[in-house]
Design an enzyme around this catalytic site. Structure first.
Site, PDB file in Angstrom:
ATOM      1  N   ASN A   9       0.855  -1.179   0.000  1.00  0.00           N
ATOM      2  CA  ASN A   9       0.000   0.000   0.000  1.00  0.00           C
ATOM      3  C   ASN A   9       0.894   1.233   0.000  1.00  0.00           C
ATOM      4  O   ASN A   9       1.480   1.577   1.017  1.00  0.00           O
ATOM      5  CB  ASN A   9      -0.893  -0.040   1.256  1.00  0.00           C
ATOM      6  N   LYS A  11       0.103   4.247  -0.317  1.00  0.00           N
ATOM      7  CA  LYS A  11      -0.562   5.445   0.243  1.00  0.00           C
ATOM      8  C   LYS A  11      -0.343   6.639  -0.702  1.00  0.00           C
ATOM      9  O   LYS A  11      -0.226   6.442  -1.902  1.00  0.00           O
ATOM     10  CB  LYS A  11      -0.079   5.701   1.666  1.00  0.00           C
ATOM     11  N   HIS A  94      -9.630   1.160   4.823  1.00  0.00           N
ATOM     12  CA  HIS A  94      -8.371   1.379   5.545  1.00  0.00           C
ATOM     13  C   HIS A  94      -8.616   2.371   6.686  1.00  0.00           C
ATOM     14  O   HIS A  94      -9.409   3.296   6.546  1.00  0.00           O
ATOM     15  CB  HIS A  94      -7.309   1.911   4.578  1.00  0.00           C
ATOM     16  N   GLU A  96      -7.023   4.797   7.687  1.00  0.00           N
ATOM     17  CA  GLU A  96      -6.812   6.206   7.322  1.00  0.00           C
ATOM     18  C   GLU A  96      -8.030   6.762   6.587  1.00  0.00           C
ATOM     19  O   GLU A  96      -8.349   7.951   6.713  1.00  0.00           O
ATOM     20  CB  GLU A  96      -5.527   6.343   6.479  1.00  0.00           C
ATOM     21  N   GLU A 164      -5.597  -4.970  10.519  1.00  0.00           N
ATOM     22  CA  GLU A 164      -4.577  -3.952  10.749  1.00  0.00           C
ATOM     23  C   GLU A 164      -4.882  -3.199  12.041  1.00  0.00           C
ATOM     24  O   GLU A 164      -5.673  -2.243  12.032  1.00  0.00           O
ATOM     25  CB  GLU A 164      -4.566  -2.954   9.586  1.00  0.00           C
ATOM     26  N   GLY A 170       2.271   2.202  10.830  1.00  0.00           N
ATOM     27  CA  GLY A 170       3.260   3.271  10.733  1.00  0.00           C
ATOM     28  C   GLY A 170       3.968   3.576  12.046  1.00  0.00           C
ATOM     29  O   GLY A 170       4.710   4.550  12.147  1.00  0.00           O
ATOM     30  N   SER A 210       3.212  -2.192  10.403  1.00  0.00           N
ATOM     31  CA  SER A 210       4.651  -2.254  10.682  1.00  0.00           C
ATOM     32  C   SER A 210       5.273  -3.602  10.337  1.00  0.00           C
ATOM     33  O   SER A 210       6.118  -4.118  11.073  1.00  0.00           O
ATOM     34  CB  SER A 210       4.931  -1.880  12.148  1.00  0.00           C
TER      35      SER A 210
HETATM   36  P1  PGA Z   1       2.690   0.252   7.672  1.00  0.00           P
HETATM   37  O1  PGA Z   1       1.236   0.496   7.047  1.00  0.00           O
HETATM   38  O2  PGA Z   1       3.220  -1.015   7.090  1.00  0.00           O
HETATM   39  O3  PGA Z   1       3.485   1.464   7.252  1.00  0.00           O
HETATM   40  O4  PGA Z   1       2.517   0.166   9.148  1.00  0.00           O
HETATM   41  C1  PGA Z   1       0.352  -0.562   6.837  1.00  0.00           C
HETATM   42  C2  PGA Z   1      -0.922  -0.057   6.218  1.00  0.00           C
HETATM   43  O5  PGA Z   1      -1.360   1.043   6.551  1.00  0.00           O
HETATM   44  O6  PGA Z   1      -1.533  -0.760   5.390  1.00  0.00           O
END
Ligand code: PGA
Length: 249
Positions: A9, A11, A94, A96, A164, A170, A210
């Site tokens: 992803n 983003k 997601h 976000e 997640e 993140g 992560s």
């Molecule tokens: P990350 O993000 O691997 O940077 O923690 C995962 C995601 O948001 O899908």
């Protein structure tokens, strides 16, 4: 047997030019991995370019969002039909999107339906926030998220679920492999109640939050975990390749 999947992803990162450079550099390595579905989810702007670059390779393409209407006066939105010629998958729900764009379970359910209707497989994201985890409500939160979005949707086994935990995204603080395995086992049980156990056994459930080369092998080794949804590390070629290899081995 569920085929493992590793999805990157990206983003809101990379211009079209940057995306082109990144894909050109990672493609030869990704093409050597066997027995794993590898998915790139770049920003909308780069989808057409990357689609051309990966044609004939084993790499698949996904979008990071889609609207649920087919067309019309929805300024700024992209419909499933617009993505369908290029994308096999779309990430939906997601955290976000939930946090910054006000998406709730109902909206996500409509998007899941619309994507499936257009022949695009959803990667449906769920996860608890830190407050939920600390209050011991992880399972309750996840069950509610599944209930809200899957009851309105016409689901097939081509659905992919991504667990997640919001606190892990993140942050550098991934869930432990055992913790993630246990929670994903719970998600599969709940999917069984909603969709029937036969379908629940076929649905792939990924872990996200992560994921790095150092924890990927432990995560992939868990029996309930069918792969990873990778954010930050998916933009670093050696890291993403190593995670893909951990799923392939
Ligand atoms: P990350 O993000 O691997 O940077 O923690 C995962 C995601 O948001 O899908």
């Amino acid at each position: 047997m569920r085929k493992p999947m590793v999805a990157g992803n990206w983003k809101m990162n990379t211009t079209v030019d940057e995306a082109e450079v990144l894909v050109a550099a990672m493609l030869p390595e990704l093409n050597t991995a066997g027995g794993v579905d590898i998915l790139l989810c770049p920003p909308f702007m780069s989808i057409q370019t990357i689609s051309g670059m990966i044609s004939g390779s084993q790499v698949l393409l996904g979008a990071q969002n889609v609207f649920y209407e087919a067309k019309g006066a929805y300024t700024g939105e992209i419909s499933p039909g617009m993505l369908a010629p290029y994308c096999q998958y779309v990430i939906l729900g997601h955290s976000e999107r939930r946090q910054y764009f006000g998406e709730d379970g109902k909206i996500i359910g409509k998007k899941i339906n619309a994507a499936i209707g257009a022949g695009i497989k959803p990667i449906f994201c769920i996860g608890e926030k830190l407050e939920g985890k600390e209050a011991g409500k992880t399972k309750e939160v996840l069950a509610a998220q599944l209930d809200e979005s899957l009851t309105v949707a016409d689901i097939s086994h081509e659905l992919v679920v991504a667990y997640e935990p919001v606190w892990a995204i993140g942050s550098g603080l991934a869930a432990t492999a055992r913790e993630a395995n246990e929670t994903i086992g719970f998600i599969r049980k709940k999917l069984g109640q909603l969709l029937g156990s036969e379908m629940a056994e076929q649905i792939r459930i990924l872990y996200g939050g992560s994921v790095t080369p150092s924890n990927a092998e432990g995560i992939m080794a868990q029996p309930e975990i069918d792969g990873a949804l990778v954010g930050g590390a998916s933009l670093k070629i050696p890291d993403f390749s190593a995670i893909v290899m951990a799923a392939a081995s």
